[in-house]
Design an enzyme around this catalytic site. Structure first.
Site, PDB file in Angstrom:
ATOM      1  N   SER A  28       0.830  -1.204   0.000  1.00  0.00           N
ATOM      2  CA  SER A  28       0.000   0.000   0.000  1.00  0.00           C
ATOM      3  C   SER A  28       0.858   1.244   0.000  1.00  0.00           C
ATOM      4  O   SER A  28       0.389   2.320  -0.348  1.00  0.00           O
ATOM      5  CB  SER A  28      -0.828   0.080   1.273  1.00  0.00           C
ATOM      6  OG  SER A  28      -1.289  -1.149   1.655  1.00  0.00           O
ATOM      7  N   HIS A  48      -2.217  -3.034  -6.625  1.00  0.00           N
ATOM      8  CA  HIS A  48      -2.726  -2.818  -5.264  1.00  0.00           C
ATOM      9  C   HIS A  48      -4.244  -2.941  -5.204  1.00  0.00           C
ATOM     10  O   HIS A  48      -4.975  -2.062  -5.673  1.00  0.00           O
ATOM     11  CB  HIS A  48      -2.264  -1.428  -4.778  1.00  0.00           C
ATOM     12  CG  HIS A  48      -2.716  -1.125  -3.387  1.00  0.00           C
ATOM     13  ND1 HIS A  48      -3.112   0.120  -2.982  1.00  0.00           N
ATOM     14  CD2 HIS A  48      -2.855  -1.925  -2.302  1.00  0.00           C
ATOM     15  CE1 HIS A  48      -3.464   0.086  -1.710  1.00  0.00           C
ATOM     16  NE2 HIS A  48      -3.323  -1.153  -1.277  1.00  0.00           N
ATOM     17  N   GLU A  84      -5.079  -0.144  -7.888  1.00  0.00           N
ATOM     18  CA  GLU A  84      -4.071   0.847  -8.280  1.00  0.00           C
ATOM     19  C   GLU A  84      -2.910   0.104  -8.948  1.00  0.00           C
ATOM     20  O   GLU A  84      -2.334  -0.812  -8.352  1.00  0.00           O
ATOM     21  CB  GLU A  84      -3.563   1.617  -7.053  1.00  0.00           C
ATOM     22  CG  GLU A  84      -4.592   2.587  -6.470  1.00  0.00           C
ATOM     23  CD  GLU A  84      -4.106   3.294  -5.205  1.00  0.00           C
ATOM     24  OE1 GLU A  84      -4.415   4.477  -5.030  1.00  0.00           O
ATOM     25  OE2 GLU A  84      -3.432   2.658  -4.370  1.00  0.00           O
ATOM     26  N   ASN A  86      -4.586   5.682  -0.241  1.00  0.00           N
ATOM     27  CA  ASN A  86      -4.118   5.749   1.142  1.00  0.00           C
ATOM     28  C   ASN A  86      -3.561   7.121   1.512  1.00  0.00           C
ATOM     29  O   ASN A  86      -3.626   7.520   2.680  1.00  0.00           O
ATOM     30  CB  ASN A  86      -3.100   4.641   1.421  1.00  0.00           C
ATOM     31  CG  ASN A  86      -3.789   3.296   1.545  1.00  0.00           C
ATOM     32  OD1 ASN A  86      -4.996   3.232   1.769  1.00  0.00           O
ATOM     33  ND2 ASN A  86      -3.050   2.227   1.387  1.00  0.00           N
TER      34      ASN A  86
END
Ligand code: CAA
Length: 286
Positions: free
Chosen positions: A119, A140, A152, A190
């Protein structure tokens, strides 16, 4: 390139969700876990998850056997040797991941794409462990991987266009929506999500409202599917702390400095849903 056989390293929440997605979408999937018992537990968990989809009428019971027959889980690392794509999904520790990429580079053919589900950690550091940095990228998934549509696709400066396009195509073939992001801590989701989660813990520490009321506020006031504390428990407090630490390390922005309560809860092994207790208690089966 044509991807047929997908390897996953790690049988945690994410590894298991990604394995389930790939097998449901026709890939042959091999999972390498730390021990045979964790590998067996992963297969049992996926069978249970598929069973729930059958109960909901979203999957035929005959399809369950077909999906499970595409999957193998073992502690034997060499099972990854003839994969077209390997996705590493172990804990967020750079040294552990570096070691795995070194090993993968040694056993996989030159054509294999090596990806990480990290992440926040720098994908370039993993790429440079290998002799094929052009074939390394981030893929991701989000938690729960079987449900969340976004993936992602992380492009380190060394990745080739072919690698990025193959990774996007793989995500689409798993019925996901890929977005391409630069290799920068937190990528998009994130980098935006964790200051919010961290600030929710700060509000709780300051006694502004109870955790239930903070969760209710964000659900009922902003239309979020779950409040910040339920989401922290779902992600795992240890994973959340590692993400915040990596974000802080990269940007030195106080918004990313983990609130002390989070660190204390991780020390106390209150890790969220997976350990039975985090901000909420799940022993009664929440
Ligand atoms: N395969 C396919 N579909 C599945 C499934 C599976 N294994 N398990 C569940 N589903 C489907 C269900 O059938 C259901 O679909 P319908 O509504 O069409 O019936 C849907 O997924 C939702 O499942 P549930 O009914 O079990 O659960 P819910 O409605 O309570 O939703 C939730 C749960 C999806 C987690 C929802 O609360 C949510 O979206 N929460 C936000 C999660 C989030 O923000 N995740 C991102 C975290 S950040 C992250 O992951 C990044 C990181 O690096 C840490």
């Amino acid at each position: 390139m044509q991807i047929k056989r997908v390897g996953i390293i790690g049988s945690g929440i994410m590894g298991s969700g990604i394995a389930e997605c790939a097998a449901r979408n026709g890939y042959e999937v091999v999972v390498r876990s730390r021990s045979q018992s964790t590998a067996d537990a992963l297969l049992a968990g996926i069978e249970k998850s598929l069973g729930k989809q059958v109960e909901k009428g979203k999957l035929g019971s005959d399809e369950v056997d077909t999906i499970l027959s595409r999957m193998t889980a073992t502690s034997d690392f060499s099972i990854l040797a003839d994969c077209d794509l390997v996705i590493e999904s172990v804990l967020e520790d750079l040294q552990t991941k570096k070691h795995l990429f070194l090993e993968l580079d040694r056993i996989c053919p030159d054509s294999t794409i090596l990806a990480t589900n990290t992440s926040t950690l720098p994908v370039i550091e993993l790429a440079m462990e290998t002799g094929r940095p052009e074939k390394v990228c981030g893929i991701h998934f989000f938690n729960p991987a079987t449900v969340m549509k976004l993936v992602e696709i992380v492009r380190p400066i060394t990745a080739s266009n072919d690698t990025i396009e193959s990774a996007k195509e793989f995500a689409r073939s798993c019925a996901k929506t890929p977005v391409e992001v630069r290799d920068q801590a937190g990528f998009v989701v994130n980098a935006l999500l964790f200051p919010y989660l961290n600030n929710a813990i700060r509000l709780l520490e300051q006694g502004v409202a109870s955790l239930e009321d903070i969760d209710t506020s964000m659900k009922e006031g902003c239309g979020f599917p779950m409040g910040p504390f339920a989401l922290l428990d779902l992600i795992g407090l240890d994973t959340s702390l590692s993400i915040l630490d990596a974000l802080y390390e990269e940007y030195r922005d106080p918004n990313y400095a983990a609130v002390p309560l989070l660190r204390r809860m991780v020390s106390a092994e209150l890790l969220g849903k997976k350990s039975g207790r985090g901000f909420y208690d799940y022993h009664g089966g929440k």
